[in-house]
Design an enzyme around this catalytic site. Sequence first.
Site, PDB file in Angstrom:
ATOM      1  N   CYS A  27      -7.523  13.222   2.734  1.00  0.00           N
ATOM      2  CA  CYS A  27      -6.327  13.696   2.362  1.00  0.00           C
ATOM      3  C   CYS A  27      -6.111  15.144   2.820  1.00  0.00           C
ATOM      4  CB  CYS A  27      -6.313  13.816   0.659  1.00  0.00           C
ATOM      5  SG  CYS A  27      -6.567  12.352  -0.060  1.00  0.00           S
TER       6      CYS A  27
ATOM      7  N   ARG B 133       0.851  -1.232   0.070  1.00  0.00           N
ATOM      8  CA  ARG B 133      -0.105  -0.136  -0.116  1.00  0.00           C
ATOM      9  C   ARG B 133       0.863   1.303  -0.007  1.00  0.00           C
ATOM     10  NH1 ARG B 133      -4.328   2.505  -1.134  1.00  0.00           N
ATOM     11  NH2 ARG B 133      -6.309   1.909   0.239  1.00  0.00           N
ATOM     12  N   LYS B 134       0.253   2.436  -0.160  1.00  0.00           N
ATOM     13  CA  LYS B 134       1.157   3.745   0.120  1.00  0.00           C
ATOM     14  C   LYS B 134       1.820   3.517   1.187  1.00  0.00           C
ATOM     15  CE  LYS B 134      -1.009   7.777   0.902  1.00  0.00           C
ATOM     16  NZ  LYS B 134      -2.184   8.658   1.220  1.00  0.00           N
TER      17      LYS B 134
HETATM   18 FE1  SRM Z   1      -4.823  11.569  -0.861  1.00  0.00          FE
HETATM   19  C1  SRM Z   1      -6.048   8.976  -2.850  1.00  0.00           C
HETATM   20  C2  SRM Z   1      -5.047  13.587  -3.351  1.00  0.00           C
HETATM   21  C3  SRM Z   1      -2.692  13.649   0.678  1.00  0.00           C
HETATM   22  C4  SRM Z   1      -5.030   9.656   2.008  1.00  0.00           C
HETATM   23  N1  SRM Z   1      -5.180  11.259  -2.848  1.00  0.00           N
HETATM   24  C5  SRM Z   1      -5.986  10.268  -3.521  1.00  0.00           C
HETATM   25  C6  SRM Z   1      -6.114  10.331  -4.770  1.00  0.00           C
HETATM   26  C7  SRM Z   1      -4.906  10.043  -5.499  1.00  0.00           C
HETATM   27  C8  SRM Z   1      -7.144   9.708  -5.279  1.00  0.00           C
HETATM   28  C9  SRM Z   1      -7.413   9.904  -6.719  1.00  0.00           C
HETATM   29  O1  SRM Z   1      -6.900   9.014  -7.502  1.00  0.00           O
HETATM   30  O2  SRM Z   1      -8.258  10.724  -7.211  1.00  0.00           O
HETATM   31  C10 SRM Z   1      -6.253  12.145  -4.852  1.00  0.00           C
HETATM   32  C11 SRM Z   1      -6.030  12.800  -6.034  1.00  0.00           C
HETATM   33  C12 SRM Z   1      -6.797  13.836  -6.315  1.00  0.00           C
HETATM   34  C13 SRM Z   1      -6.369  14.887  -7.120  1.00  0.00           C
HETATM   35  O3  SRM Z   1      -6.548  14.950  -8.388  1.00  0.00           O
HETATM   36  O4  SRM Z   1      -5.746  15.730  -6.595  1.00  0.00           O
HETATM   37  C14 SRM Z   1      -5.536  12.157  -3.602  1.00  0.00           C
HETATM   38  N2  SRM Z   1      -3.930  13.305  -1.215  1.00  0.00           N
HETATM   39  C15 SRM Z   1      -4.352  13.883  -2.198  1.00  0.00           C
HETATM   40  C16 SRM Z   1      -3.727  15.472  -2.120  1.00  0.00           C
HETATM   41  C17 SRM Z   1      -3.434  16.210  -3.571  1.00  0.00           C
HETATM   42  C18 SRM Z   1      -4.481  16.213  -1.407  1.00  0.00           C
HETATM   43  C19 SRM Z   1      -4.200  17.755  -1.301  1.00  0.00           C
HETATM   44  O5  SRM Z   1      -5.232  18.660  -1.618  1.00  0.00           O
HETATM   45  O6  SRM Z   1      -3.221  18.115  -0.885  1.00  0.00           O
HETATM   46  C20 SRM Z   1      -2.522  15.181  -1.401  1.00  0.00           C
HETATM   47  C21 SRM Z   1      -1.387  14.652  -2.182  1.00  0.00           C
HETATM   48  C22 SRM Z   1      -0.048  14.516  -1.491  1.00  0.00           C
HETATM   49  C23 SRM Z   1       1.259  14.172  -2.094  1.00  0.00           C
HETATM   50  O7  SRM Z   1       1.707  15.350  -2.423  1.00  0.00           O
HETATM   51  O8  SRM Z   1       1.579  13.144  -2.046  1.00  0.00           O
HETATM   52  C24 SRM Z   1      -2.970  13.899  -0.583  1.00  0.00           C
HETATM   53  N3  SRM Z   1      -3.821  11.525   1.121  1.00  0.00           N
HETATM   54  C25 SRM Z   1      -3.117  12.636   1.550  1.00  0.00           C
HETATM   55  C26 SRM Z   1      -3.033  12.418   2.984  1.00  0.00           C
HETATM   56  C27 SRM Z   1      -2.549  13.569   3.860  1.00  0.00           C
HETATM   57  C28 SRM Z   1      -1.000  13.224   4.381  1.00  0.00           C
HETATM   58  O9  SRM Z   1      -0.292  12.398   3.592  1.00  0.00           O
HETATM   59  O10 SRM Z   1      -0.616  13.832   5.258  1.00  0.00           O
HETATM   60  C29 SRM Z   1      -3.848  11.278   3.284  1.00  0.00           C
HETATM   61  C30 SRM Z   1      -4.175  10.911   4.863  1.00  0.00           C
HETATM   62  C31 SRM Z   1      -2.830  10.434   5.203  1.00  0.00           C
HETATM   63  C32 SRM Z   1      -2.428   8.959   4.887  1.00  0.00           C
HETATM   64  O11 SRM Z   1      -2.182   8.540   3.887  1.00  0.00           O
HETATM   65  O12 SRM Z   1      -2.201   8.121   5.916  1.00  0.00           O
HETATM   66  C33 SRM Z   1      -4.346  10.821   2.063  1.00  0.00           C
HETATM   67  N4  SRM Z   1      -5.336   9.642  -0.400  1.00  0.00           N
HETATM   68  C34 SRM Z   1      -5.358   9.207   0.946  1.00  0.00           C
HETATM   69  C35 SRM Z   1      -6.340   7.821   0.622  1.00  0.00           C
HETATM   70  C36 SRM Z   1      -6.360   6.682   1.944  1.00  0.00           C
HETATM   71  C37 SRM Z   1      -5.389   5.878   2.061  1.00  0.00           C
HETATM   72  C38 SRM Z   1      -5.717   4.542   2.614  1.00  0.00           C
HETATM   73  O13 SRM Z   1      -4.848   3.986   3.448  1.00  0.00           O
HETATM   74  O14 SRM Z   1      -6.681   4.136   2.567  1.00  0.00           O
HETATM   75  C39 SRM Z   1      -6.271   7.598  -0.749  1.00  0.00           C
HETATM   76  C40 SRM Z   1      -7.314   6.442  -1.392  1.00  0.00           C
HETATM   77  C41 SRM Z   1      -6.293   5.081  -1.623  1.00  0.00           C
HETATM   78  O15 SRM Z   1      -5.108   5.284  -1.412  1.00  0.00           O
HETATM   79  O16 SRM Z   1      -6.807   4.175  -1.799  1.00  0.00           O
HETATM   80  C42 SRM Z   1      -5.847   8.859  -1.382  1.00  0.00           C
HETATM   81 FE1  SF4 Z   2      -8.468  12.657  -1.215  1.00  0.00          FE
HETATM   82 FE2  SF4 Z   2     -10.292  14.845  -1.352  1.00  0.00          FE
HETATM   83 FE3  SF4 Z   2     -10.194  13.030  -3.281  1.00  0.00          FE
HETATM   84 FE4  SF4 Z   2     -11.035  12.247  -1.032  1.00  0.00          FE
HETATM   85  S1  SF4 Z   2     -11.910  13.915  -2.244  1.00  0.00           S
HETATM   86  S2  SF4 Z   2      -9.620  11.019  -2.388  1.00  0.00           S
HETATM   87  S3  SF4 Z   2     -10.051  13.264   0.389  1.00  0.00           S
HETATM   88  S4  SF4 Z   2      -8.670  14.615  -2.584  1.00  0.00           S
END
Ligand code: SRM
Ligand code: SF4
Length: 527
Positions: A450, A182-183
Amino acid sequence: MTDTTTTTTSLNKFEKFKAQKDGLAIREDIEKFAALGWEAMDETDRDHRLKWVGVFFRPVTPGKFMMRLRMPNGILTSSQMSVLAQVVQRYGDDGCADITTRQNIQLRGIRIEDLPDIFNRFHAVGLTTIQSGMDNIRNITGDPVAGLDADELYDTRELIQQIQDMLTNKGEGNPEFSNLPRKFNIAIAGGRDNSVHAEINDLAFVPAFKEATGQELSQSPIFGFNILVGGFFSAKRCEAAIPLNAWVAPEDVVAVCRAVLEVFRDNGPRANRQKSRLMWLIDEWGVEKFRAEVESRLGKSLLPAAAKDEIDWEKRDHLGVYKQKQTGLNYAGLNIPVGRLYAEDMFEIARMAEVYGSGEIRFTVEQNIVIPNISDSRLATFLTEPLLERFSIDPGLLARSLVSCTGAQFCNFALIETKNRALEMIKALEADLIFTNPVRIHWTGCPNSCGQPQVADIGLMGTKTRKNGKTLEGVDIYMGGKVGKDAHLGTCVIKGLPCEDLQPLLQDLLIKNFGAKLKQEALVISG
Ligand code: SRM
Ligand code: SF4
């Protein structure tokens, strides 16, 4: 490299496609995809494997992809920012960029036919997008004022670059770590205020002094890090990281990262994606066994954790102008509302970093920027720059702490629109209320979290709700998140509130819990 005891039948669909073709293999196919076009591509390559090179298919805007970079410690140069600006500029109104909650940046509007050219441009200025999505290690976060702050305990920059170089083979891609269960998130705190949210990472290092044992030449305490493991948010479960009961000297941090990741890669659960983050393995084994396995990979024992860590400050937001430890230099923190940037903004930021600073730009996990190395003599002119009217160094007390995930505009997981709604709400609340302290409001469009609503004073998580027989956009409300010293996660206090009823409720919460006052009332009292 994966657990050989896991049978193919118990593998989830992601594990199956990874076993068929490693995500990194996609590097070789980019030219082919560019010629083919997105509609003719194999769906698994397009929707999933491209994420191994940081390219995300967006079902909400088909044909317009998102690209996620890697920014170790959130640091980039003005030439890198200019290249990012050139890339989004060519897409006109479709192109923009978002600073992320991991001190990183994402570009929008990208066409598949442009990928070879974009990758060449990135390569020329040392930018990489490698392994930034799916089952890989995310951007490694570090102190946003590393090397600038007179009070820092450790300058995290070099260590974070070393970890990224090891994990990604200097940005070229590393098949050793391209198939995790996983991530995986890593953070290193270098100051006393935990500006990286160490507690929400799978692996985090927090400053801690270890008493000398008597063998060392110097008897003064030795600097290093206590190790935290297993923090994560997911739709089903959120956990703060727990102590590994281990302390590590800075020179061993890279090796510890490698050891932890090898243990996770080879033993982490791969059957159910909802139960495959590191904490699930720690639950299964217990922290003692996990630590023993890490030590075995490391080839030596880890010292027990230092009795206390050095996180004893409230978290800073770095907005405003601050003196650096280098005499005569300052850093300026600019508020970028919900992290959204357009090409012209990015060119301007690059120009300002060059003209007033040393060409360096930094991101924070609050989706803001820091421009370092502004000399005392240039500061007054810097402060007259028109861009500071939009990207303020002194925004309102709600605006300055606002964070928002991507939401429905681009993310297909989203249950609600976030960024635009968040900005409108703040404007409306600041118009009616007077604040004495910042209140940290985080929006997230769905339970993936996120936007980290669990670390906020008030966290808003998108949901669908019902009112008068109709399905509406709504939020679950989280409160009590504490960052910095004694950080802990907030909990859900209200479920399924329709967004149309949110403003009066937030107003009430801000008055009752955060000392806000209605402007009208304040006028009557003072009058
Ligand atoms: Fe996230 C999946 C955006 C930080 C937990 N996250 C996604 C996806 C890739 C889903 C998708 O394919 O659409 C989102 C992309 C949307 C887009 O078009 O931007 C997305 N995550 C983001 C960002 C861009 C949010 C933001 O606006 O800042 C952050 C990018 C960080 C980076 O530069 O890599 C982002 N995501 C986070 C965080 C916060 C953190 O890391 O502090 C979390 C919660 C912490 C964690 O991961 O433990 C987070 N993202 C998730 C999850 C739930 C993970 C899980 O274990 O279930 C998903 C869904 C998944 O992975 O299945 C997800
Ligand atoms: Fe992450 Fe927001 Fe997309 Fe949910 S809606 S996966 S919290 S970026």
